[in-house]
Design an enzyme around this catalytic site. Structure first.
Site, PDB file in Angstrom:
ATOM      1  N   ASP A 179      -6.842   4.689   8.073  1.00 17.54           N
ATOM      2  CA  ASP A 179      -7.074   3.785   9.197  1.00 17.54           C
ATOM      3  C   ASP A 179      -7.888   4.541  10.236  1.00 17.54           C
ATOM      4  OD1 ASP A 179      -7.036   1.697  10.866  1.00 17.54           O
ATOM      5  OD2 ASP A 179      -4.955   1.885  11.488  1.00 17.54           O
ATOM      6  N   SER A 180      -8.668   3.807  10.986  1.00 14.48           N
ATOM      7  CA  SER A 180      -9.629   4.460  11.865  1.00 14.48           C
ATOM      8  C   SER A 180      -9.016   5.037  13.125  1.00 14.48           C
ATOM      9  CB  SER A 180     -10.682   3.444  12.265  1.00 14.48           C
ATOM     10  OG  SER A 180     -10.043   2.372  12.924  1.00 14.48           O
ATOM     11  N   GLY A 181      -7.835   4.634  13.444  1.00 13.80           N
ATOM     12  CA  GLY A 181      -7.269   5.027  14.729  1.00 13.80           C
ATOM     13  C   GLY A 181      -7.389   3.899  15.734  1.00 13.80           C
ATOM     14  N   GLY A 182      -7.979   2.791  15.303  1.00 19.52           N
ATOM     15  CA  GLY A 182      -8.128   1.649  16.210  1.00 19.52           C
ATOM     16  C   GLY A 182      -6.796   1.049  16.610  1.00 19.52           C
ATOM     17  N   PHE A 183      -5.846   1.093  15.684  1.00 21.77           N
ATOM     18  CA  PHE A 183      -4.561   0.487  16.003  1.00 21.77           C
ATOM     19  C   PHE A 183      -3.861   1.212  17.139  1.00 21.77           C
ATOM     20  CE2 PHE A 183      -0.043  -0.276  15.546  1.00 21.77           C
ATOM     21  CZ  PHE A 183      -0.034  -1.649  15.504  1.00 21.77           C
ATOM     22  N   GLY A 192      -6.116  -7.150  13.585  1.00 20.01           N
ATOM     23  CA  GLY A 192      -5.654  -7.813  14.801  1.00 20.01           C
ATOM     24  C   GLY A 192      -4.404  -8.639  14.602  1.00 20.01           C
ATOM     25  N   GLN A 194     -12.135  -9.207  13.395  1.00 23.72           N
ATOM     26  CA  GLN A 194     -11.351  -9.350  14.623  1.00 23.72           C
ATOM     27  C   GLN A 194     -11.601 -10.742  15.200  1.00 23.72           C
ATOM     28  OE1 GLN A 194      -9.068  -7.584  15.940  1.00 23.72           O
ATOM     29  NE2 GLN A 194      -9.207  -5.666  14.791  1.00 23.72           N
ATOM     30  N   CYS A 199      14.543   2.819  -9.917  1.00 27.11           N
ATOM     31  CA  CYS A 199      14.079   3.844  -8.977  1.00 27.11           C
ATOM     32  C   CYS A 199      15.000   5.063  -9.095  1.00 27.11           C
ATOM     33  CB  CYS A 199      14.085   3.298  -7.555  1.00 27.11           C
ATOM     34  SG  CYS A 199      15.720   3.152  -6.852  1.00 27.11           S
ATOM     35  N   CYS A 214      17.172  -2.047 -10.951  1.00 28.44           N
ATOM     36  CA  CYS A 214      16.088  -1.254 -10.376  1.00 28.44           C
ATOM     37  C   CYS A 214      16.077   0.109 -11.053  1.00 28.44           C
ATOM     38  CB  CYS A 214      16.324  -1.103  -8.877  1.00 28.44           C
ATOM     39  SG  CYS A 214      15.139  -0.038  -8.068  1.00 28.44           S
ATOM     40  N   CYS A 262      18.641   4.035  -7.852  1.00 29.84           N
ATOM     41  CA  CYS A 262      19.515   3.105  -8.585  1.00 29.84           C
ATOM     42  C   CYS A 262      19.651   3.483 -10.065  1.00 29.84           C
ATOM     43  CB  CYS A 262      18.964   1.691  -8.508  1.00 29.84           C
ATOM     44  SG  CYS A 262      18.788   1.099  -6.835  1.00 29.84           S
ATOM     45  N   ASP A 287      -0.706  -2.995   3.717  1.00 20.53           N
ATOM     46  CA  ASP A 287      -0.047  -1.740   4.069  1.00 20.53           C
ATOM     47  C   ASP A 287       0.926  -2.012   5.200  1.00 20.53           C
ATOM     48  OD1 ASP A 287      -2.146  -1.818   6.330  1.00 20.53           O
ATOM     49  OD2 ASP A 287      -0.858  -0.146   6.864  1.00 20.53           O
ATOM     50  N   ASP A 321     -12.425  -0.331  15.181  1.00 19.39           N
ATOM     51  CA  ASP A 321     -12.567  -1.677  15.732  1.00 19.39           C
ATOM     52  C   ASP A 321     -11.883  -1.729  17.089  1.00 19.39           C
ATOM     53  OD1 ASP A 321     -10.147  -1.200  14.576  1.00 19.39           O
ATOM     54  OD2 ASP A 321      -9.809  -3.243  13.911  1.00 19.39           O
ATOM     55  N   HIS A 329      13.690   3.935  -3.181  1.00 23.26           N
ATOM     56  CA  HIS A 329      14.077   2.590  -3.620  1.00 23.26           C
ATOM     57  C   HIS A 329      13.138   1.533  -3.050  1.00 23.26           C
ATOM     58  CE1 HIS A 329      16.493  -0.904  -4.645  1.00 23.26           C
ATOM     59  NE2 HIS A 329      16.260  -1.321  -3.404  1.00 23.26           N
TER      60      HIS A 329
END
Lengths: 537, 443
Positions: free
Chosen positions: A175-179, A308, A276, A401, A399, A404, A358, A232, A433
């Site tokens: 991620d660009s760091g925009g968040f 966004g 956006q 994993c 499951c 489990c 994500d 962004d 899990h």
């Protein structure tokens, strides 16, 4: 002074930075909004939807990638099948000698990408993540902002990127760091030049760091991720100022150009653009303008992200934006919905046509003692609750994993005890899990799409998720169904401490509430041509 | 007789090792390595808090010792448990006499919490009792100041007539439990539930709670036939009074003499304390006891509960107790200490590997070719000098961090430590354990 040094926390000692940044700001004047609107006047006035490249070209599963014929040497996208609007595809990333990758990496979609903010998925070792079959995510996330602070670009350059640094054999997306504009808004100031952050680390004595689009891309080039995101201008979706949204939309387009310009590794690294435009889905609205901007730059963009969202907006707004973007975006390029990761959202948005997701939710909530489960109506299990202190069953019987182990693994009571006493082992097991749960979900979705049975899959999933079925009252808005499965999860890992009471909050919510299918799910699915009310009482 | 009271609704009685059907550890790993903490914890807490048992009463009844009997007489409200009933001194006993401080896996000491409110009630009930007593004789078994046992009062002093508890298959002197102020007979299971005797299955490394991946490494060691075993060991109580040590050992003795209770397994490891009290009087007493009275016929090993290395003479004394007995010292804090003990032939646990990893220290054990002695090389992962270090901790090491194809560099481990990721500790711990494994192989 070299600006790349500014991102390095340890090198922030020169007072000249302050004066330098003011010069930089002067070099990037914000154009008046009227000038911004001019190139898009036609779109703003028109009442038709922006669309391009809507014709799907299918290839069978197992087709070998061919990077020479692909429009982008760094990505070969194969769409295999569509079931309704839901898509099953494969992303191929080319071999890269620089990171010792000899064969192409394939990422089957729909895919959920676990988040490894600071170069590792919290509490998991990559050895385990790669070797355990039920986990093995083909692609994971990193965060540019955090990685730029620690370990820093000099270390990443010296190691030859994050793949080498953390020994991750799969694909990486950063991620660009925009968040962080949203999550660290108090510390950030957004100008045309870039985002100026106050360092969140107290020991830096409130030093300012300027993250320019060029800087973000340069850092992401250092990290060497297979997919980079443009910087962004993110505005929190619950922000109530149309002007700010408009400014952000046009700025995102301008910054995209600057990002594309500064990508020095086009052969190996993809730069995705981020749609956006707030929650404005009207014809001629901001999302349309943004999409039109992308349409004009389409040959330079290997994939698209919808940004966004997942910032606290209502679900009614959320699905409309997703639906609109999926209807406009080209069919033969991947679509990535940023920050979305609740299992139900995945199922619905895949129906609308999204490929990649994500979210920190599955891994973070695991560390707080909440397991994602299928066989229990609320979809989550708070293992810390006293209810499980004597429960000898595993989280899920089927499951496989590491926690489990098909019903032979750790019992709920053991996990309960370990979580209560803060054992790292519990965090590790729960995380494993939840990742296994998400990977199982996306694999099931892909299988259903390839078989052309996605609608049936959605039906059976929704039926299990909402045991009380469908209610007319809910649709009329007379009864508001609270979706009590998930608390709001901010995407920011560094705010972890403040969300520690997440489990406690979930506990406080009513248990006996009836679980009717929420209105937004019905509407969103009907937009995807799935009438969920049919066959469900 | 049914074991005391039915479990609360919506709860399942936790199976315990000594119950039928016998407890089977989960199968996903070799059965020879199983966590000890969850079992211990899971047994104790639910039994004491949910089902109204208090731990101590059970032991008291089981031992059937005189002083314990009188205690049971006083606290007789066993039927009520510590649910806060009036005049019920169960909670008091739980807090004052038991107050177990368990060695839990990460090497921390965890003290069982009892609420303050409970304590006040207990004090009140104590006062009331004193007032109500006519000839109540108070006085603890030994005069030691620290958490002394509850005032031992003869059973007849209780207001309600003593109701003999049924003596089903119980060791002989147990049948005098009473209930205060009610005619409900004190119903105690005659067989000591598993929570006093934890079936500890572990490999030679001890029984620390270590992350899954590390366990897998250990499992690999075991698969290669390099040691490992399965032992039973009673709770490691932090005993600081002679009486308490005596209790545990007598309990062992009773079991030994009895040939084991129904479903019970014989303990094969027993704890000994190196630091019982200042002056060492308790230690001497303990050793004397082990030498003269305790039945060590089925005991395979002695576990020294100490975080500091013990003297070789003490080890010799322990070894002299029984032919071929093993001595373990699993709670050491530094690798140097562990190395020293290992050279004496003492079994060491994973304690030091975990403790060192918690501090951000990774170590390599290297054998000096000249004199054949082991040397420790430490890496402080907090050291910023490692930032750019591309080398692995040790070439050829099979740990999660160093093994092919991962080969995590020291620079990466430093980064993980700096950012406070749990993964860092997992990798670090794994490396330290593999280093200890080398030691085990060679000794």
């Amino acid at each position: 002074m070299e600006i790349s040094r500014q991102v390095k926390r340890t090198k922030l000692s020169d007072e000249s930075i302050e004066s330098n940044t003011s010069v930089i700001h002067a070099n990037y004047p914000t154009p008046p909004i009227e000038d911004c609107r001019k190139p898009y006047a036609e779109i703003i006035a028109s009442k038709t939807r922006v669309e391009w490249d809507r014709e799907a070209k299918f290839t069978p599963v197992g087709t070998e990638p061919d990077f020479t014929s692909s429009p982008h040497p760094s990505l070969d996208f194969h769409l295999h099948a569509m079931s309704g609007h839901a898509r099953a595809s494969t992303l191929f990333f080319p071999p890269r000698p620089s990171i010792n990758r000899k064969a192409p990496v394939s990422v089957p979609t729909p895919i959920f990408m676990p988040v490894g903010t600071k170069g590792t998925i919290k509490s998991m070792s990559y050895e385990e993540l790669c070797t355990v079959k039920s986990l093995s995510p083909p692609i994971i996330l990193g965060n540019t902002y955090h990685l730029a602070l620690d370990p820093g670009t000099d270390v990443l350059d010296s190691f030859g990127g994050l793949h080498n640094f953390s020994s991750w054999p799969g694909a990486l997306l950063t991620d660009s760091g925009g968040f962080q504009m949203v999550s660290l808004l108090k510390l950030a100031e957004i100008t045309e030049a870039g985002v100026e952050f106050e360092s969140p680390y107290a020991k830096d004595n409130k030093k300012k760091i300027l993250l320019k689009p060029e800087e973000s891309i340069r850092t992401q080039n250092s990290i060497g991720a297979d997919v980079m995101m443009q910087l962004d201008d993110v505005v929190s979706s619950i922000h109530d100022g149309d002007e700010r949204f408009e400014e952000a939309t046009y700025r995102t387009l301008r910054w995209l150009d600057r990002c594309i310009e500064s990508n020095i590794n086009k052969e190996e690294q993809n730069l995705f653009a981020i749609v956006q435009g707030g929650l404005d889905v009207s014809l001629g609205g901001l999302r349309e303008v943004c999409l039109e901007g992308f349409r004009r730059r389409d040959d330079k963009i290997p994939g698209y992200a919808i940004g966004g969202l997942a910032g606290g907006e209502s679900k009614d707004d959320f699905w409309k934006v997703v639906s609109q973007c999926c209807k406009s975006l080209p069919t033969n390029k991947p679509r990535y919905l940023m920050g979305v990761g609740y299992p139900l959202d995945l199922v619905v948005c895949t129906a609308l046509g999204v490929d990649m997701y994500d979210c920190v939710y599955p891994t973070r909530t695991a560390r707080f003692g909440v397991a994602l489960v299928d066989d229990r109506s609320p979809g989550t299990m708070r293992v810390k609750s006293n209810e499980y202190s004597l429960d000898e069953r595993t989280l899920e019987p089927n499951c496989d994993c590491p926690c489990c182990k098909l019903g032979k693994g750790y019992s709920r009571s053991k996990l309960h005890m370990m979580l209560k006493s803060g054992e790292p082992l519990a965090a590790q097991l729960m995380t494993a899990h939840n990742i296994a749960y998400m990977m199982r979900l996306v694999r099931k979705m892909r299988k259903a799409i390839l078989e052309g049975k996605y609608e049936e899959f959605v039906r059976s999933y929704i039926k299990k998720f909402f045991p009380d079925g469908y209610s007319e009252e809910v649709m009329k808005g007379e009864t508001v169904v609270k979706d009590n499965r998930h608390d709001k999860v901010t995407q920011e890992d560094d705010k972890e401490e403040s969300t520690k009471d997440e489990a406690a909050k979930e506990a406080a919510k009513g248990k006996d509430e009836q679980l009717f299918i929420p209105k937004w799910v019905v509407e969103a699915l009907s937009a995807a041509d799935i009438d969920i009310t049919k066959g469900i009482k | 007789m049914s074991p005391s009271r039915p479990p609360q609704e919506n709860s399942i009685l936790l199976p315990c090792p000594s119950c039928t059907p016998p407890y089977t550890p989960p199968q996903y790993l070799p059965s020879s390595i199983t966590l000890v903490l969850p079992l211990a914890d899971a047994c104790l807490v639910p039994y004491s808090s949910k089902l109204g048992y208090t731990f101590e009463k059970r032991t008291a009844k089981f031992h059937g010792l005189e002083e314990d009997e009188s205690e049971v007489g006083v606290s007789g409200g066993v039927g009520k448990g510590n649910s806060g009933g009036k005049g019920n001194s169960g909670g008091y006993k739980f807090q004052q006499i038991i107050l177990p401080i368990l060695e839990i896996p990460t090497g921390k000491l965890v003290r069982f919490k009892t609420t303050k409110k409970g304590a006040n009630e207990q004090d009140k009930s104590k006062k009331k009792r004193k007032l109500g007593e006519e000839g109540g004789v108070s006085g603890s078994a030994d005069g030691s100041a620290a958490p002394a046992p509850a005032p031992a009062t003869p059973a007849p002093a209780t207001p309600a007539p003593a109701t003999p508890a049924p003596a089903t298959a119980a060791p002989a002197p147990v049948a005098t439990a009473t209930a205060i102020g009610s005619s409900v007979p004190a119903v105690r299971p005659p067989v000591l539930p598993a929570d006093t005797s934890v079936v500890l299955k572990t490999c030679k490394f001890g029984h620390q709670s270590i992350p899954l991946s590390t366990y897998r490494d250990l499992a690999a060691c075991l698969a290669e036939g390099r040691g490992g075993g399965s032992w039973t060991m009673p709770f490691v109580w932090h005993a600081n009074t002679r009486k308490r040590v005596g209790d545990i050992l007598k309990y062992l003795k009773v079991k030994g003499a009895d040939g084991g209770m129904e479903g019970q397994r014989q303990p094969s490891l027993i704890p000994v304390w190196d630091e019982l009290e200042e002056g060492g009087g308790e230690k001497r007493w303990l050793i004397d006891y082990l030498r003269t009275e305790a039945d060590l016929s089925c005991v395979e090993g002695l576990v020294v509960v100490s975080s500091t290395p013990v003297s070789s003479s003490f080890v010799e004394v322990l070894r002299s107790l029984k032919q071929g007995i093993k001595v373990y010292c699993p709670y050491l804090k530094t690798v140097e200490d562990a190395l020293g003990m290992a050279e004496m032939g003492v079994g060491i646990g994973a304690g030091c590997a975990v403790e060192e990893a918690e501090k951000g220290v990774a170590f390599n054990l290297v054998k000096n070719q000249v004199d054949g002695k082991w040397e420790v090389r430490r890496f402080d992962l907090k050291d910023c000098g490692m930032r750019m270090d591309k080398g692995v901790l040790e070439e050829g090491c099979g740990c999660l961090s160093c093994r092919e194809p991962r080969r995590h560099s020291k620079g990466y481990l430093h980064h993980l430590w700096k950012t406070g990721e749990i993964t860092g500790k997992v990798l670090n711990m794994s490396h330290n354990l593999w280093q200890l494994d080398k030691l085990k192989e060679s000794l």
